[in-house]
Design an enzyme around this catalytic site. Sequence first.
Site, PDB file in Angstrom:
ATOM      1  N   PHE A 179       0.801  -1.234   0.000  1.00  0.00           N
ATOM      2  CA  PHE A 179       0.000   0.000   0.000  1.00  0.00           C
ATOM      3  C   PHE A 179       0.824   1.271   0.000  1.00  0.00           C
ATOM      4  O   PHE A 179       0.309   2.343  -0.293  1.00  0.00           O
ATOM      5  CB  PHE A 179      -0.933   0.027   1.235  1.00  0.00           C
ATOM      6  CG  PHE A 179      -0.216   0.424   2.513  1.00  0.00           C
ATOM      7  CD1 PHE A 179      -0.017   1.762   2.831  1.00  0.00           C
ATOM      8  CD2 PHE A 179       0.278  -0.533   3.387  1.00  0.00           C
ATOM      9  CE1 PHE A 179       0.659   2.141   3.990  1.00  0.00           C
ATOM     10  CE2 PHE A 179       0.953  -0.167   4.550  1.00  0.00           C
ATOM     11  CZ  PHE A 179       1.142   1.175   4.843  1.00  0.00           C
ATOM     12  N   LYS A 228      -1.689  -7.133  -9.460  1.00  0.00           N
ATOM     13  CA  LYS A 228      -2.644  -7.046  -8.346  1.00  0.00           C
ATOM     14  C   LYS A 228      -2.184  -5.913  -7.437  1.00  0.00           C
ATOM     15  O   LYS A 228      -1.234  -6.035  -6.680  1.00  0.00           O
ATOM     16  CB  LYS A 228      -2.727  -8.343  -7.541  1.00  0.00           C
ATOM     17  CG  LYS A 228      -3.958  -8.287  -6.630  1.00  0.00           C
ATOM     18  CD  LYS A 228      -3.834  -9.048  -5.341  1.00  0.00           C
ATOM     19  CE  LYS A 228      -3.069  -8.429  -4.241  1.00  0.00           C
ATOM     20  NZ  LYS A 228      -3.679  -7.287  -3.558  1.00  0.00           N
ATOM     21  N   GLU A 283      -4.922  -3.889  -2.048  1.00  0.00           N
ATOM     22  CA  GLU A 283      -6.374  -3.741  -1.865  1.00  0.00           C
ATOM     23  C   GLU A 283      -6.686  -2.503  -1.028  1.00  0.00           C
ATOM     24  O   GLU A 283      -7.838  -2.130  -0.877  1.00  0.00           O
ATOM     25  CB  GLU A 283      -6.963  -4.999  -1.212  1.00  0.00           C
ATOM     26  CG  GLU A 283      -6.561  -5.274   0.235  1.00  0.00           C
ATOM     27  CD  GLU A 283      -5.172  -5.912   0.384  1.00  0.00           C
ATOM     28  OE1 GLU A 283      -4.428  -5.983  -0.620  1.00  0.00           O
ATOM     29  OE2 GLU A 283      -4.833  -6.326   1.510  1.00  0.00           O
ATOM     30  N   LYS A 284      -5.626  -1.853  -0.494  1.00  0.00           N
ATOM     31  CA  LYS A 284      -5.868  -0.667   0.335  1.00  0.00           C
ATOM     32  C   LYS A 284      -5.879   0.623  -0.484  1.00  0.00           C
ATOM     33  O   LYS A 284      -6.418   1.625  -0.056  1.00  0.00           O
ATOM     34  CB  LYS A 284      -4.799  -0.574   1.426  1.00  0.00           C
ATOM     35  CG  LYS A 284      -4.870  -1.758   2.380  1.00  0.00           C
ATOM     36  CD  LYS A 284      -3.858  -1.674   3.490  1.00  0.00           C
ATOM     37  CE  LYS A 284      -4.028  -2.862   4.411  1.00  0.00           C
ATOM     38  NZ  LYS A 284      -2.781  -3.593   4.629  1.00  0.00           N
ATOM     39  N   SER A 286       5.257  -7.145   3.060  1.00  0.00           N
ATOM     40  CA  SER A 286       5.778  -7.600   4.355  1.00  0.00           C
ATOM     41  C   SER A 286       6.436  -8.976   4.237  1.00  0.00           C
ATOM     42  O   SER A 286       6.208  -9.716   3.272  1.00  0.00           O
ATOM     43  CB  SER A 286       4.626  -7.687   5.349  1.00  0.00           C
ATOM     44  OG  SER A 286       3.727  -8.693   4.924  1.00  0.00           O
ATOM     45  N   CYS A 337       9.568   1.770   3.023  1.00  0.00           N
ATOM     46  CA  CYS A 337      10.420   0.634   3.372  1.00  0.00           C
ATOM     47  C   CYS A 337      11.833   1.112   3.653  1.00  0.00           C
ATOM     48  O   CYS A 337      12.615   0.427   4.283  1.00  0.00           O
ATOM     49  CB  CYS A 337      10.425  -0.387   2.258  1.00  0.00           C
ATOM     50  SG  CYS A 337      11.090   0.299   0.749  1.00  0.00           S
ATOM     51  N   GLU A 396       9.182  -4.424  12.763  1.00  0.00           N
ATOM     52  CA  GLU A 396       9.105  -3.255  11.881  1.00  0.00           C
ATOM     53  C   GLU A 396       7.871  -2.451  12.316  1.00  0.00           C
ATOM     54  O   GLU A 396       6.757  -2.974  12.296  1.00  0.00           O
ATOM     55  CB  GLU A 396       8.956  -3.712  10.431  1.00  0.00           C
ATOM     56  CG  GLU A 396       8.873  -2.554   9.453  1.00  0.00           C
ATOM     57  CD  GLU A 396       8.651  -3.008   7.996  1.00  0.00           C
ATOM     58  OE1 GLU A 396       7.980  -4.031   7.780  1.00  0.00           O
ATOM     59  OE2 GLU A 396       9.134  -2.306   7.096  1.00  0.00           O
TER      60      GLU A 396
END
Length: 519
Positions: free
Chosen positions: A172, A196, A199-200, A249, A304, A404
Site C-alpha cells: 500500500f 494485483k 487492496e488498500k 511484508s 520501506c 518493523e
Amino acid sequence: WKISSSSSMVIGTCHYSTSTNPSSLRVRNLIGGEFVDSQSTATIDILNPATQELVSQVPLTTNEEFKAAVSAAKQAFPSWRNTPVTTRQRVMFKLQELIRRDTDKLAKNITMEQGKTLKDAQGDVFRGLEVVEHACGMGTLQMGEFVANVSSGIDTYSIREPLGVCAGICPFNFPAMIPLWMFPIAVTCGNTFVLKPSEKDPGASMILAELAMEAGLPKGVLNIVHGTNDIVNNICDDKDIKAISFVGSNTAGMHIYSRAAAKGKRVQANLGAKNHAIIMPDANVDATLNALAAAGFGAAGQRCMALSTAVFVGESKPWIDGLVERAQGLKVNAGCEPDADLGPVISKQAKERICRLIQTGVESGASLMLDGRKIVVPGYEEGNFVGPTILSNVTSDMECYKEEIFGPVLLCMQANSLEEAIEIVNRNEYGNGASIFTTSGVAARKFQNEIEAGQVGINVPIPVPLPFFSFTGSKASFAGDLNFYGKAGVQFYTQIKTVTQQWKDLQTQGVSLAMPTSQ
Ligand code: NAD
C-alpha cells in the site's frame, strides 16, 4: 476530489466529493484491454485515512475473472513478444509523457487513498516515472552477447527472451512507484502482465493502466485483478504465470516466495526493513539532524527505506534533544493540506499497532522523548494520525526494535564506537538500508565495507538507487536473486537462449561419437 476553495485557509476542507451513484465507486478489473466490473459481491471499502470518507470499493476478483485475465495475457503474448523492441519502447516514451501530464491527478488519488502529503505523493509518481524512462532504453538493456569463431566457422550468441505471463503483487505504501517498478520493465522486455495492486489503495494503478492503454499498449498486455490472500494464492499456483514480483511484508512475501517457487516460478520479493543511521560525533550537526527528522518522519514512516533507528556514537549522544526539537516542529495534517509535513497512517489498525509497539518500548525501559500517540488534528478528528514519536535508550532486545513499526517512530540507541554501532546494525535480521553521517572518509569507508545492508548511504539518509542501478535490499529484506529494475530487473523478466551456429562449407566427415571440442 477537491480542496474547497470557499474559505481558502480553513482547515478540514479536503473532502472527497462522493458520487451519488454507488456503482461508480467500484474499482474495475482490466481484462483483455477492457475495464470491466467484477461479478463479485464481496468488496473492501477504501477509506480516506484523514477523514474516513468512503473513496471507493475494491471487489475481490472472482476465480473466473482471474482466469480470464491470465488467459488474455497468455493470448496477447505471442504477438507482443514479436513486436519490435523499438515499438515497445515507443509505448513507454508515450507513457512517460502521459504520466507527466497526469502527475497531479495521480498524486491527488494517492493522497486521498493512502494519506501521504501531496508533495510526497508527487515524489511517489516521479520515482516510478524514472523507471518508465529507463524502460525506454530497452533495446540496449536487453542486448545479448556474441562470440565469433568459438570453433572454426562456429559462432555462439545469447538472446534475452521474455518469459511469458508475469505477475506483480503490490503493497500500500507506494501506490504509483511500486507498480511502475514492475510492469513497465516486464512488458518492454516483451512479457505480458497481471497486476494485483494493494487492496488498500488501487486507484493509482487504475489511472496508470488507463494511461498505458492511452499510450498504445495492446489489449491483454497489461491486466489488473483485485483482492487479497485468495487471489495471491491463485497467482502463485497458476501454471501460465512464469514469474512473480512481490513487494510487501515478510509474512506475505515468504509465503508467496515458497508457494510460487514450489510451482517452479521465479520470484523477486522486496520485504520489510529496519533501517539504521549511525551518527558520528564529527558529522555536521544541523544537516544530520534535519536528515534524520526527514527520513524518520517523512511519509509518516511508511516507507520501506524510512529511517527507524538512529545509533548515536560517543559525543553525538546529546544531539537527541535537537532531534526532538525538529520533530516537534513538524506539522501533522491531512496530506491535502498545503502545510502538512506528514499525513495519517493507512488505517485505524495500523495506528493501533504503532501505538502498541510504542507502549512496549516504554514498558521495557525506553525513554519516551516525544509522544505522538494522542495527537488530534483539528478538522480531521477522525483521521488515523500518529505524530512524530522518539524513544531513546532503546536496546536490541525490545519488541519495538525487533518489529518493523512502519509509522513515524524513531528509535534512538547509543554506542561507544563505530565498531560497536556497526555490530548493532549487523545483528539486525533486516538489510534494506543503512546510513552513516560523518565528515571522516576513513569512518565512511569502514562503514561501507563492513555494514551488512544492501543500500548504503554516506551522508544520505534514504539511499534508494535510481533505475539504472537496482533496488538492492539484502538479508531478510529480500528474497530471490534478481533485484528490481536496473540490469537485474531486465534479467529477472527474461531468460537466456544461447545459440551455436555453424556456417561454412561443410566437408563430409565420418560419424564421430566423441564429445565435440573446438577445432
Ligand atoms: P502486505 O504484505 O500486508 O501486503 C502486500 C501485498 O501482499 C498486498 O497486495 C496484499 O494483498 C498481499 N498479502 C498480504 N498478506 C497476504 C497473505 N497472507 N497471503 C497472500 N497475500 C497477502 O504489505 P503492506 O502492509 O501493504 O506494505 C508494507 C510492507 O511492505 C512493509 O513491511 C514494508 O517494509 C514493505 N515494503 C517493502 C519495500 C521494499 O522495497 N523492500 C517497499 C515497500 C514496502
